[in-house]
Design a protein around this motif. Structure first.
Motif, PDB file in Angstrom:
ATOM      1  N   VAL A  72      67.938 -48.558  40.447  1.00 28.04           N
ATOM      2  CA  VAL A  72      68.192 -50.057  40.081  1.00 28.04           C
ATOM      3  C   VAL A  72      68.510 -50.189  38.636  1.00 28.04           C
ATOM      4  O   VAL A  72      67.411 -50.183  38.163  1.00 28.04           O
ATOM      5  CB  VAL A  72      66.942 -50.940  40.693  1.00 28.04           C
ATOM      6  CG1 VAL A  72      67.382 -52.397  40.368  1.00 28.04           C
ATOM      7  CG2 VAL A  72      66.743 -50.729  42.086  1.00 28.04           C
TER       8      VAL A  72
ATOM      9  N   ILE B  14      65.118 -56.648  38.073  1.00 30.67           N
ATOM     10  CA  ILE B  14      64.692 -55.392  38.827  1.00 30.67           C
ATOM     11  C   ILE B  14      63.710 -55.661  40.070  1.00 30.67           C
ATOM     12  O   ILE B  14      64.069 -55.079  40.971  1.00 30.67           O
ATOM     13  CB  ILE B  14      64.124 -54.652  37.652  1.00 30.67           C
ATOM     14  CG1 ILE B  14      65.156 -53.994  36.660  1.00 30.67           C
ATOM     15  CG2 ILE B  14      63.296 -53.237  38.159  1.00 30.67           C
ATOM     16  CD1 ILE B  14      64.816 -53.235  35.479  1.00 30.67           C
TER      17      ILE B  14
ATOM     18  N   LEU C   2      64.112 -54.823  43.913  1.00 31.08           N
ATOM     19  CA  LEU C   2      63.387 -53.939  44.591  1.00 31.08           C
ATOM     20  C   LEU C   2      62.509 -54.681  45.857  1.00 31.08           C
ATOM     21  O   LEU C   2      62.449 -54.035  46.967  1.00 31.08           O
ATOM     22  CB  LEU C   2      62.031 -53.565  43.465  1.00 31.08           C
ATOM     23  CG  LEU C   2      62.391 -52.602  42.439  1.00 31.08           C
ATOM     24  CD1 LEU C   2      61.240 -52.284  41.585  1.00 31.08           C
ATOM     25  CD2 LEU C   2      63.205 -51.142  42.996  1.00 31.08           C
TER      26      LEU C   2
ATOM     27  N   ASP D 261      63.790 -47.408  39.340  1.00 28.10           N
ATOM     28  CA  ASP D 261      64.555 -48.717  38.533  1.00 28.10           C
ATOM     29  C   ASP D 261      64.705 -47.593  37.240  1.00 28.10           C
ATOM     30  O   ASP D 261      64.255 -46.654  36.982  1.00 28.10           O
ATOM     31  CB  ASP D 261      63.438 -49.656  38.291  1.00 28.10           C
ATOM     32  CG  ASP D 261      62.673 -49.353  37.023  1.00 28.10           C
ATOM     33  OD1 ASP D 261      61.723 -48.454  37.267  1.00 28.10           O
ATOM     34  OD2 ASP D 261      62.581 -49.919  36.207  1.00 28.10           O
TER      35      ASP D 261
ATOM     36  N   VAL E 293      57.286 -53.242  37.202  1.00 27.42           N
ATOM     37  CA  VAL E 293      57.440 -52.302  38.346  1.00 27.42           C
ATOM     38  C   VAL E 293      56.336 -51.726  38.906  1.00 27.42           C
ATOM     39  O   VAL E 293      56.251 -51.792  40.111  1.00 27.42           O
ATOM     40  CB  VAL E 293      58.564 -51.221  38.080  1.00 27.42           C
ATOM     41  CG1 VAL E 293      58.672 -50.258  38.810  1.00 27.42           C
ATOM     42  CG2 VAL E 293      59.866 -51.756  37.382  1.00 27.42           C
TER      43      VAL E 293
END
Lengths: 336, 336
Positions: A126, A133, A137, A151, A159
């Protein structure tokens, strides 16, 4: 552009492995560890598609398993990843921007027109702008079916936070290739962008050993040097290595305007020092505000150093300035 | 090193003129003006030695007058000047350091072992460290007999101040090639160092038109772009373009140490931003303290910009940060 593309394609297929043993040397046992090189030798295939597909297309050129890799976002980083990996693997790309899709397609990348169509895959990279991002996801995770979602943004806490609440079967690894430039878009993509550069990997609550191995193998195949660290260590360090320099470059450029009428006579020192100020303003803003507390602290450290130098100048303290400059030089020398 | 030297010699003799019409465009009538290109076409000879010597040695290769040029200080700048000019002129070099003299001699530069022996000459380029420039001018001036003395340091007020009290017949021009690197010494010298770079000329109380023409012609012959400005304008601008970036690079490097254990993973942004921190500490200290008031003001401007960005981060003001970053980018875009 034609010769460059031809060259790009050639370089994309010629792969030169670098040892994974060049990570930071002062690693704490938890903050940082190295992936053993033996683990990076081959990509496991989540769908068992490796051996069966090896005889087809570009993917048959090496003894390594060819796997299906999706790339979401075909800008500088995503485009470079797609170009670097398509020589060995089945690479499919997606971008929200039709022109980026067309450019990648013209350069031989297989393209889909919806993010979901990157699945099924063994891994999806990603490489969207930072604010997109986690949404990407979130869309991919429920259908990922074992695909490792990696990512490539420059901030990791968001994340890691998403991973902690992602579906239990999801596999998510934070990745950060330290290879940005101020150029943007697929037209600036270059399969050799990552060679010899660090590729930081951040395990999350949804990372297992196999997922880390897939991410490490991808980083190794594009010539990067793998280093593993936590999201906290990563984001604090990046505030010093990315956000701080970006802010300093912007402040230098603004102060440089006072050099008129000689601004355009600036030598390579000023040009290099302000190169990051050429980062597109939206990207730069996302980067600073994506981790505003650490970025503010990093800027504070720079202000502190500058203030010490200014005070030394004002009180005529050459010795203090010299020792500060010596300390700075010794830090700088650790990079080369 | 052998192939490099061969290449260097070749490049040193192949001269490519650039137009002198690329100086800063917003020049005030007094602060800044351009030397008409016609005036740069040939070097006048203070000693009438041009035509008579043209048939001898390297100096006969062009239609231009070959003159006698002394170079005091054979480091990066002086060495590069000597290498760039020896293809056309009779270049003699001097350095206090015996190893520098030996290296230059091995590269084909005629060497003398005392500063005074650079005279008689048509021009002497003083490329010593900053603190040694005025002392060198003081020693050369009484015996200069019409030779144009041109320093190449990055600060000009001290030179202008000395010129005002120099013997009446002396001819002194301040010169500043904007082509520094953090490398030092004759081993880093490169005759192409100045190509396409600005060469700032600062007239002094001991500059006449002929002296300015000699200085401009030398700058033009090494491929630089000539811009004329006053010592005040020069030194204020250099505080922004040289001292400020140097201080910022040092502060960034010191703050970067806090990125451990990931410091060595730094990408090209941090590396470029801190390149100036690799400047030898003595040189950097001389540069900051040679113009401490302007340097302190320049550092103050950078601190102000950084503080504005930090405040914007702390109050969550993305719009302010974005507008600051946009302004910085527009300044940076004027350089390319």
């Amino acid at each position: 552009m034609v010769p460059r593309r031809a060259d790009r394609a050639r370089r994309g297929r010629r792969r030169r492995r670098r040892p994974a043993c060049r990570g930071a040397s002062q690693s704490g046992p938890r903050a940082l560890r190295r992936i053993p090189i033996a683990q990076l030798r081959q990509l496991p295939s989540a769908h068992g598609c490796g051996p069966a597909r090896r005889a087809r297309g570009r993917a048959h050129r090496t003894g390594r398993h060819a796997v299906r890799i999706g790339v979401a976002g075909l800008g500088l980083i995503g485009g470079s990843l797609a170009l670097a990996l398509r020589g060995t693997h089945e690479v499919t790309g997606y971008d929200t921007d039709e022109r980026a899709r067309a450019a990648a397609k013209a350069d031989g990348i297989r393209i889909v027109t919806r993010l979901d169509e990157l699945l099924p895959a063994d891994a999806v990279l990603v490489a969207t702008p930072i604010p997109a991002i986690v949404p990407a996801l979130e869309r991919l995770a429920p259908h990922s079916d074992g695909a490792v979602l990696i990512d490539t943004g420059s901030l990791k806490r968001a994340v890691a936070e998403y991973a902690a609440r992602a579906p239990a079967a999801t596999r998510i690894v934070g990745g950060h290739p330290m290879a940005g430039t101020t150029s943007a878009g697929f037209s600036a993509a270059d399969p050799s962008l990552f060679r010899g550069r660090a590729f930081l990997l951040v395990p999350t609550a949804r990372s297992d050993d196999a997922a880390m191995t897939v991410a490490g193998a991808i980083a190794g195949e594009i010539g990067a040097v793998v280093t593993v660290c936590s999201a906290d260590v990563h984001d604090r360090a990046m505030a010093r290595l990315v956000a701080g320099p970006l802010a300093a470059a912007a402040a230098l450029a603004v102060a440089g305007a006072q050099a008129e009428p000689l601004l355009r006579s600036a030598g390579p020192g000023f040009r290099d020092s302000t190169r990051l100020a050429d980062t597109p303003a939206d990207l730069a803003t996302d980067l600073l505000f994506g981790n505003s507390a650490d970025a503010a602290a990093a800027i504070g450290s720079i202000v502190e150093g500058l203030t010490q130098l200014r005070d030394a100048l004002e009180r005529g303290d050459r010795e203090y300035a010299r020792s500060f400059l010596r300390a700075a030089r010794s830090v700088r020398s650790e990079l080369s």
